[in-house]
Enzyme design. Sequence first.
Site, PDB file in Angstrom:
ATOM      1  N   GLY A 197       3.337  -5.229  -7.469  1.00 42.39           N
ATOM      2  CA  GLY A 197       2.317  -4.610  -8.302  1.00 42.39           C
ATOM      3  C   GLY A 197       2.190  -3.126  -8.018  1.00 42.39           C
ATOM      4  O   GLY A 197       3.178  -2.388  -7.988  1.00 42.39           O
ATOM      5  N   HIS A 198       0.947  -2.714  -7.754  1.00 38.76           N
ATOM      6  CA  HIS A 198       0.642  -1.279  -7.654  1.00 38.76           C
ATOM      7  C   HIS A 198       0.729  -0.766  -6.218  1.00 38.76           C
ATOM      8  O   HIS A 198       0.524   0.411  -5.984  1.00 38.76           O
ATOM      9  CB  HIS A 198      -0.773  -1.063  -8.216  1.00 38.76           C
ATOM     10  CG  HIS A 198      -1.117   0.358  -8.516  1.00 38.76           C
ATOM     11  ND1 HIS A 198      -0.280   1.201  -9.222  1.00 38.76           N
ATOM     12  CD2 HIS A 198      -2.216   1.100  -8.206  1.00 38.76           C
ATOM     13  CE1 HIS A 198      -0.860   2.387  -9.337  1.00 38.76           C
ATOM     14  NE2 HIS A 198      -2.013   2.364  -8.731  1.00 38.76           N
ATOM     15  N   TRP A 199       1.025  -1.645  -5.269  1.00 43.82           N
ATOM     16  CA  TRP A 199       0.972  -1.272  -3.853  1.00 43.82           C
ATOM     17  C   TRP A 199       2.279  -1.611  -3.154  1.00 43.82           C
ATOM     18  O   TRP A 199       2.324  -2.476  -2.297  1.00 43.82           O
ATOM     19  CB  TRP A 199      -0.182  -2.037  -3.182  1.00 43.82           C
ATOM     20  CG  TRP A 199      -1.401  -1.224  -2.970  1.00 43.82           C
ATOM     21  CD1 TRP A 199      -1.701  -0.004  -3.502  1.00 43.82           C
ATOM     22  CD2 TRP A 199      -2.523  -1.572  -2.147  1.00 43.82           C
ATOM     23  NE1 TRP A 199      -2.929   0.424  -3.064  1.00 43.82           N
ATOM     24  CE2 TRP A 199      -3.458  -0.517  -2.235  1.00 43.82           C
ATOM     25  CE3 TRP A 199      -2.813  -2.673  -1.342  1.00 43.82           C
ATOM     26  CZ2 TRP A 199      -4.673  -0.525  -1.558  1.00 43.82           C
ATOM     27  CZ3 TRP A 199      -4.027  -2.698  -0.667  1.00 43.82           C
ATOM     28  CH2 TRP A 199      -4.943  -1.626  -0.772  1.00 43.82           C
TER      29      TRP A 199
END
Length: 279
Positions: free
Chosen positions: A257-259
């Site tokens: 995801g975003h991390w």
Amino acid sequence: MSHISIPEGQYIDIGEIAGQAQRVHYHEQGTGDPVIFLHGAGGGASGYSNFKGNYPEFAKAGFRSIVPDLLGYGLSSKTEEPKQYHLDFFIAGIKGLVDKLGLKNITLLGNSLGGAVALGYALKHPEDVKSLILMAPGGVEDLDTYLAMPGIANMFNIYKSGKTGKEAMRAVMSMQLVDQSLLTDEIINERAPIAETQTQAARSVLVVPNMTEQLPELKCNVLGFWGMQDAFNPASGADKLVKGIKNCRVILVNQCGHWVQVEHREMFNRSCIDFMKNG
């Protein structure tokens, strides 16, 4: 509840920005060429919470890891003034830190908003910057594109719902990660108390320009990462980085995801250290 839920590092006064005295909180470890870790936005964000699994490894590899809280976040100075929370304000905060610490040949490593700050800083102060490491950086789309992303839409819905504390934190952050087991109680417990100290301004829409057309101005080496399941910044931004920046490569990561620095920590640390040592 105590608002200091992360270990306290050091503080440095960087003078006035926008008519207000500013103080930056940061962690530091190691010696060598400096790398500054720039966290993203969101409730309870701080440098330590974002990068605690990364910066000690960079220090062990021979780099001076500096992990600040952006102005308005973590334990750094806060302001109630929403119009202050624009990209130039965040850049000025990091420039103040760089100048006070007398840093040269820096690598800026930024995630999300921190990636936009890294891009903006390198465009504004190219003489300071040796290289950039960008993880799903902001600043390469128009605002409408970001607001339509499911993760960001969900975040603002939760802010409006009146939910607070750990319940709200988990609801916002559940969309950051593909592997939900990585969203530990420890992360929630670090972020929820810090979120209580944030002003409404930090929860407003941040003013970050679309810098896509300026990317060809960047002369430094750039390494990027983008998770294919990113719900906050569209992975199509990776194409813009590679096409726009002369010396650039981007690693696309599935099941991410975003991390990326949390979900694929060892690969991320290894790839970054290799890039900083070997280009």
